[in-house]
Design a protein around this motif. Structure first.
Motif, PDB file in Angstrom:
ATOM      1  N   GLU A 271       0.865  -1.171   0.000  1.00 18.31           N
ATOM      2  CA  GLU A 271       0.000   0.000   0.000  1.00 18.31           C
ATOM      3  C   GLU A 271       0.903   1.224   0.000  1.00 18.31           C
ATOM      4  O   GLU A 271       1.243   1.753   1.057  1.00 18.31           O
ATOM      5  CB  GLU A 271      -0.917   0.009   1.222  1.00 18.31           C
ATOM      6  CG  GLU A 271      -1.957  -1.092   1.202  1.00 18.31           C
ATOM      7  CD  GLU A 271      -2.859  -1.084   2.420  1.00 18.31           C
ATOM      8  OE1 GLU A 271      -4.084  -1.019   2.225  1.00 18.31           O
ATOM      9  OE2 GLU A 271      -2.344  -1.142   3.555  1.00 18.31           O
TER      10      GLU A 271
ATOM     11  N   ARG B 284      -3.731  -0.719  -3.634  1.00 19.29           N
ATOM     12  CA  ARG B 284      -3.595  -1.865  -2.727  1.00 19.29           C
ATOM     13  C   ARG B 284      -3.272  -3.073  -3.602  1.00 19.29           C
ATOM     14  O   ARG B 284      -4.045  -3.425  -4.502  1.00 19.29           O
ATOM     15  CB  ARG B 284      -4.882  -2.084  -1.952  1.00 19.29           C
ATOM     16  CG  ARG B 284      -4.799  -3.238  -0.970  1.00 19.29           C
ATOM     17  CD  ARG B 284      -6.112  -3.365  -0.197  1.00 19.29           C
ATOM     18  NE  ARG B 284      -6.092  -4.482   0.693  1.00 19.29           N
ATOM     19  CZ  ARG B 284      -5.679  -4.450   1.952  1.00 19.29           C
ATOM     20  NH1 ARG B 284      -5.254  -3.315   2.465  1.00 19.29           N
ATOM     21  NH2 ARG B 284      -5.684  -5.537   2.698  1.00 19.29           N
TER      22      ARG B 284
ATOM     23  N   GLU C 196      -2.356  -6.926  -3.002  1.00 15.17           N
ATOM     24  CA  GLU C 196      -2.299  -7.953  -1.966  1.00 15.17           C
ATOM     25  C   GLU C 196      -2.402  -9.328  -2.603  1.00 15.17           C
ATOM     26  O   GLU C 196      -3.213  -9.546  -3.498  1.00 15.17           O
ATOM     27  CB  GLU C 196      -3.442  -7.757  -0.972  1.00 15.17           C
ATOM     28  CG  GLU C 196      -3.441  -8.752   0.154  1.00 15.17           C
ATOM     29  CD  GLU C 196      -4.518  -8.458   1.186  1.00 15.17           C
ATOM     30  OE1 GLU C 196      -4.374  -8.972   2.308  1.00 15.17           O
ATOM     31  OE2 GLU C 196      -5.495  -7.738   0.883  1.00 15.17           O
TER      32      GLU C 196
ATOM     33  N   LYS D 253      -5.294   5.888  -4.348  1.00 13.61           N
ATOM     34  CA  LYS D 253      -4.942   4.771  -3.482  1.00 13.61           C
ATOM     35  C   LYS D 253      -4.561   3.573  -4.331  1.00 13.61           C
ATOM     36  O   LYS D 253      -5.012   3.424  -5.456  1.00 13.61           O
ATOM     37  CB  LYS D 253      -6.056   4.421  -2.506  1.00 13.61           C
ATOM     38  CG  LYS D 253      -7.400   4.128  -3.136  1.00 13.61           C
ATOM     39  CD  LYS D 253      -8.426   3.867  -2.056  1.00 13.61           C
ATOM     40  CE  LYS D 253      -9.815   4.158  -2.573  1.00 13.61           C
ATOM     41  NZ  LYS D 253     -10.837   3.951  -1.591  1.00 13.61           N
TER      42      LYS D 253
END
Length: 187
Positions: A27, A49, A51, A47
């Motif tokens: 992040e 992310r 993962e 943003k």
């Protein structure tokens, strides 16, 4: 499942678990997002992310399965106003020894690209930032456009001449006008 620190960007292959999954989470902070936006040609990234997990693949390879989520701001190709794009995509890569990639390339005699675009050469490290950057740049729209943006018509001509419009250049427009003229004459 415990997650390593978001600062884990490059994983040494020799330190990965050979008998289980290695989870990861990236992040990027505001400064990293700004640098990444500049690199991929976006105005900004609100943003990101990234993962997923690395899983051993046999004795000499690794499978990467991840989810990439991002919000990107790009200029509209028509108005240059900001266009916001939400990206949610699955990412899959197979890190294998280079000789396996060469074997896959040689199996198709005259192919320019290997059929399996998930194959990556396995080195000493797996660069998660590079995988994330590539996946993000591939997922971004090439020509972002606002929903209501329209490309206007530009007219160019010499002084004193009548400019040609797009409809004047349509090959059957003149025939339709001629047909109407002939029909009017017959009536």
């Amino acid at each position: 499942m415990s997650k390593p620190s978001p600062k884990s960007r490059r994983l040494r292959v020799s330190e990965l678990r050979s008998n289980g999954e290695t989870p990861f989470l990236l992040e990027p902070d505001a400064a990293e997002r700004a640098a990444l936006a500049s690199e991929i040609g976006a105005d900004s990234l609100r943003k990101i992310r990234f993962e997923g997990k690395l899983t051993p693949k046999g004795r000499r390879g690794w499978d990467l399965h991840a989810k990439l989520g991002a919000t990107a701001i790009q200029p509209c190709i028509v108005t240059l106003e900001p266009v916001t794009t939400r990206i949610d995509t699955d990412v899959h890569r197979q890190f294998v020894p280079e000789e396996q990639i060469l074997e896959a390339d040689e199996s198709g005699a005259e192919t320019e690209m290997p059929e399996d675009d998930t194959l990556e050469p396995l080195g000493d490290v797996i660069d998660l930032t590079a995988v994330m950057t590539e996946a993000l740049s591939l997922a971004l729209p090439t020509y972002p456009r606002k929903d209501d943006a329209e490309l206007g018509e530009a007219l160019y001509t010499q002084d004193g001449a009548t400019p040609l419009k797009d409809e004047d250049l349509k090959p059957f427009a003149g025939l339709a006008a001629l047909r109407e003229k002939l029909q009017d004459k017959d009536e």
